[in-house]
Design a protein around this motif. Structure first.
Motif, PDB file in Angstrom:
ATOM      1  N   CYS A  11    -134.730 -30.138 -10.311  1.00 17.45           N
ATOM      2  CA  CYS A  11    -134.984 -28.986 -11.179  1.00 17.45           C
ATOM      3  C   CYS A  11    -134.117 -27.799 -10.760  1.00 17.45           C
ATOM      4  O   CYS A  11    -133.589 -27.084 -11.612  1.00 17.45           O
ATOM      5  N   GLN A  12    -133.957 -27.611  -9.467  1.00 23.48           N
ATOM      6  CA  GLN A  12    -133.095 -26.524  -9.003  1.00 23.48           C
ATOM      7  C   GLN A  12    -131.647 -26.788  -9.405  1.00 23.48           C
ATOM      8  O   GLN A  12    -130.941 -25.869  -9.820  1.00 23.48           O
ATOM      9  N   LEU A  13    -131.214 -28.026  -9.304  1.00 22.34           N
ATOM     10  CA  LEU A  13    -129.852 -28.376  -9.704  1.00 22.34           C
ATOM     11  C   LEU A  13    -129.643 -28.141 -11.195  1.00 22.34           C
ATOM     12  O   LEU A  13    -128.614 -27.592 -11.600  1.00 22.34           O
ATOM     13  N   VAL A  14    -130.613 -28.518 -12.007  1.00 25.12           N
ATOM     14  CA  VAL A  14    -130.516 -28.269 -13.452  1.00 25.12           C
ATOM     15  C   VAL A  14    -130.416 -26.771 -13.711  1.00 25.12           C
ATOM     16  O   VAL A  14    -129.625 -26.318 -14.550  1.00 25.12           O
ATOM     17  N   GLY A  15    -131.211 -25.987 -12.986  1.00 23.47           N
ATOM     18  CA  GLY A  15    -131.146 -24.532 -13.132  1.00 23.47           C
ATOM     19  C   GLY A  15    -129.784 -23.984 -12.756  1.00 23.47           C
ATOM     20  O   GLY A  15    -129.226 -23.137 -13.456  1.00 23.47           O
ATOM     21  N   GLU A  16    -129.223 -24.463 -11.658  1.00 21.30           N
ATOM     22  CA  GLU A  16    -127.883 -24.011 -11.232  1.00 21.30           C
ATOM     23  C   GLU A  16    -126.826 -24.371 -12.264  1.00 21.30           C
ATOM     24  O   GLU A  16    -125.954 -23.564 -12.592  1.00 21.30           O
ATOM     25  N   VAL A  17    -126.903 -25.587 -12.786  1.00 19.68           N
ATOM     26  CA  VAL A  17    -125.924 -26.023 -13.784  1.00 19.68           C
ATOM     27  C   VAL A  17    -126.041 -25.189 -15.054  1.00 19.68           C
ATOM     28  O   VAL A  17    -125.030 -24.760 -15.629  1.00 19.68           O
ATOM     29  N   GLY A  32    -134.461 -23.045 -12.540  1.00 19.00           N
ATOM     30  CA  GLY A  32    -135.016 -24.317 -12.097  1.00 19.00           C
ATOM     31  C   GLY A  32    -136.536 -24.291 -12.047  1.00 19.00           C
ATOM     32  O   GLY A  32    -137.193 -25.279 -12.397  1.00 19.00           O
ATOM     33  N   MET A  33    -137.120 -23.164 -11.624  1.00 23.77           N
ATOM     34  CA  MET A  33    -138.581 -23.048 -11.611  1.00 23.77           C
ATOM     35  C   MET A  33    -139.146 -23.063 -13.025  1.00 23.77           C
ATOM     36  O   MET A  33    -140.205 -23.629 -13.272  1.00 23.77           O
ATOM     37  N   VAL A  34    -138.420 -22.445 -13.962  1.00 22.89           N
ATOM     38  CA  VAL A  34    -138.863 -22.475 -15.360  1.00 22.89           C
ATOM     39  C   VAL A  34    -138.797 -23.907 -15.889  1.00 22.89           C
ATOM     40  O   VAL A  34    -139.719 -24.365 -16.582  1.00 22.89           O
ATOM     41  N   VAL A  35    -137.730 -24.625 -15.553  1.00 15.18           N
ATOM     42  CA  VAL A  35    -137.617 -26.032 -15.952  1.00 15.18           C
ATOM     43  C   VAL A  35    -138.769 -26.837 -15.353  1.00 15.18           C
ATOM     44  O   VAL A  35    -139.399 -27.655 -16.036  1.00 15.18           O
ATOM     45  N   LEU A  36    -139.073 -26.606 -14.077  1.00  7.97           N
ATOM     46  CA  LEU A  36    -140.180 -27.306 -13.425  1.00  7.97           C
ATOM     47  C   LEU A  36    -141.506 -26.965 -14.099  1.00  7.97           C
ATOM     48  O   LEU A  36    -142.335 -27.855 -14.334  1.00  7.97           O
ATOM     49  N   LEU A  37    -141.717 -25.706 -14.446  1.00  8.59           N
ATOM     50  CA  LEU A  37    -142.942 -25.297 -15.130  1.00  8.59           C
ATOM     51  C   LEU A  37    -143.083 -26.018 -16.464  1.00  8.59           C
ATOM     52  O   LEU A  37    -144.161 -26.523 -16.805  1.00  8.59           O
ATOM     53  N   VAL A  38    -141.991 -26.080 -17.217  1.00  5.34           N
ATOM     54  CA  VAL A  38    -142.035 -26.767 -18.510  1.00  5.34           C
ATOM     55  C   VAL A  38    -142.339 -28.248 -18.316  1.00  5.34           C
ATOM     56  O   VAL A  38    -143.178 -28.822 -19.037  1.00  5.34           O
ATOM     57  N   LEU A  39    -141.698 -28.874 -17.353  1.00  2.00           N
ATOM     58  CA  LEU A  39    -141.955 -30.294 -17.096  1.00  2.00           C
ATOM     59  C   LEU A  39    -143.396 -30.544 -16.658  1.00  2.00           C
ATOM     60  O   LEU A  39    -144.036 -31.499 -17.104  1.00  2.00           O
ATOM     61  N   LEU A  40    -143.915 -29.681 -15.788  1.00  4.85           N
ATOM     62  CA  LEU A  40    -145.292 -29.862 -15.325  1.00  4.85           C
ATOM     63  C   LEU A  40    -146.297 -29.615 -16.445  1.00  4.85           C
ATOM     64  O   LEU A  40    -147.322 -30.299 -16.536  1.00  4.85           O
ATOM     65  N   TRP A  42    -145.711 -30.101 -19.600  1.00  2.00           N
ATOM     66  CA  TRP A  42    -145.532 -31.173 -20.577  1.00  2.00           C
ATOM     67  C   TRP A  42    -146.134 -32.484 -20.083  1.00  2.00           C
ATOM     68  O   TRP A  42    -146.824 -33.182 -20.809  1.00  2.00           O
ATOM     69  N   ARG A  43    -145.896 -32.837 -18.830  1.00  2.00           N
ATOM     70  CA  ARG A  43    -146.307 -34.131 -18.297  1.00  2.00           C
ATOM     71  C   ARG A  43    -147.718 -34.127 -17.699  1.00  2.00           C
ATOM     72  O   ARG A  43    -148.341 -35.165 -17.604  1.00  2.00           O
ATOM     73  N   ARG A  44    -148.217 -33.003 -17.230  1.00  2.00           N
ATOM     74  CA  ARG A  44    -149.528 -32.891 -16.584  1.00  2.00           C
ATOM     75  C   ARG A  44    -149.719 -33.975 -15.519  1.00  2.00           C
ATOM     76  O   ARG A  44    -150.480 -34.920 -15.702  1.00  2.00           O
ATOM     77  N   PRO A  45    -149.019 -33.844 -14.383  1.00  2.00           N
ATOM     78  CA  PRO A  45    -149.107 -34.898 -13.364  1.00  2.00           C
ATOM     79  C   PRO A  45    -150.492 -34.956 -12.719  1.00  2.00           C
ATOM     80  O   PRO A  45    -151.225 -33.978 -12.686  1.00  2.00           O
ATOM     81  N   ALA A  46    -150.806 -36.130 -12.210  1.00  3.09           N
ATOM     82  CA  ALA A  46    -152.080 -36.332 -11.506  1.00  3.09           C
ATOM     83  C   ALA A  46    -152.041 -35.578 -10.176  1.00  3.09           C
ATOM     84  O   ALA A  46    -150.967 -35.265  -9.660  1.00  3.09           O
ATOM     85  N   PRO A  47    -153.210 -35.269  -9.613  1.00  4.18           N
ATOM     86  CA  PRO A  47    -153.233 -34.518  -8.344  1.00  4.18           C
ATOM     87  C   PRO A  47    -152.495 -35.204  -7.195  1.00  4.18           C
ATOM     88  O   PRO A  47    -152.052 -34.544  -6.268  1.00  4.18           O
ATOM     89  N   GLU A  48    -152.369 -36.522  -7.237  1.00  5.43           N
ATOM     90  CA  GLU A  48    -151.664 -37.214  -6.158  1.00  5.43           C
ATOM     91  C   GLU A  48    -150.208 -37.505  -6.510  1.00  5.43           C
ATOM     92  O   GLU A  48    -149.553 -38.303  -5.841  1.00  5.43           O
TER      93      GLU A  48
END
Length: 119
Positions: A11-17, A32-40, A42-48
């Motif tokens: 995600c940081q690499l995508v942000g840099e690019v 990159g943090m915004v990209v990570l926020l959008v991915l999280l 959208w996907r709603r990962p499990a706690p583990e």
């Protein structure tokens, strides 16, 4: 945990690019943090999920990430001493501006939402 760290670094690499390609005036890790926020969101990962375990591992040792900043302050102590007045004025000004904005938003939100006794 390695997969989680790879996801965070990806995600940081995508942000840099994106910053380099679009010539944005924002640091790449912020995008990159915004990209990570959008991915999280959208996907709603499990706690583990690996990315959440990696984030928890990094947060457990967050104090270590402040060491480079402390070294930077010590390394530039003479510059900070010479420019103390503008730095203090900028810090107080930004603090005051933030306080006014948050206070104004709180006032606006309080007006729009009735309290428990106002019903």
């Amino acid at each position: 945990m390695i997969l989680g760290l790879l996801a965070l670094l990806g995600c940081q690499l995508v942000g840099e690019v994106l910053v380099r390609l679009l010539d944005l005036p924002v640091p790449g890790p912020v995008i990159g943090m915004v990209v990570l926020l959008v991915l999280l969101a959208w996907r709603r990962p499990a706690p583990e999920a690996p990315v959440l375990r990696a984030a928890d591992g990094l947060l457990a040792h967050l104090q270590l990430l402040f060491i480079p900043a402390g070294v930077g302050v010590v390394a530039y102590l003479t510059v900070l001493r010479q420019e103390a007045v503008p730095i203090v004025v900028a810090m107080l000004g930004s603090w005051l501006a933030g306080l006014v904005v948050v206070g104004g938003l709180l006032q606006l939100a309080a007006r729009r939402r009735p309290g428990r006794g106002d019903r």
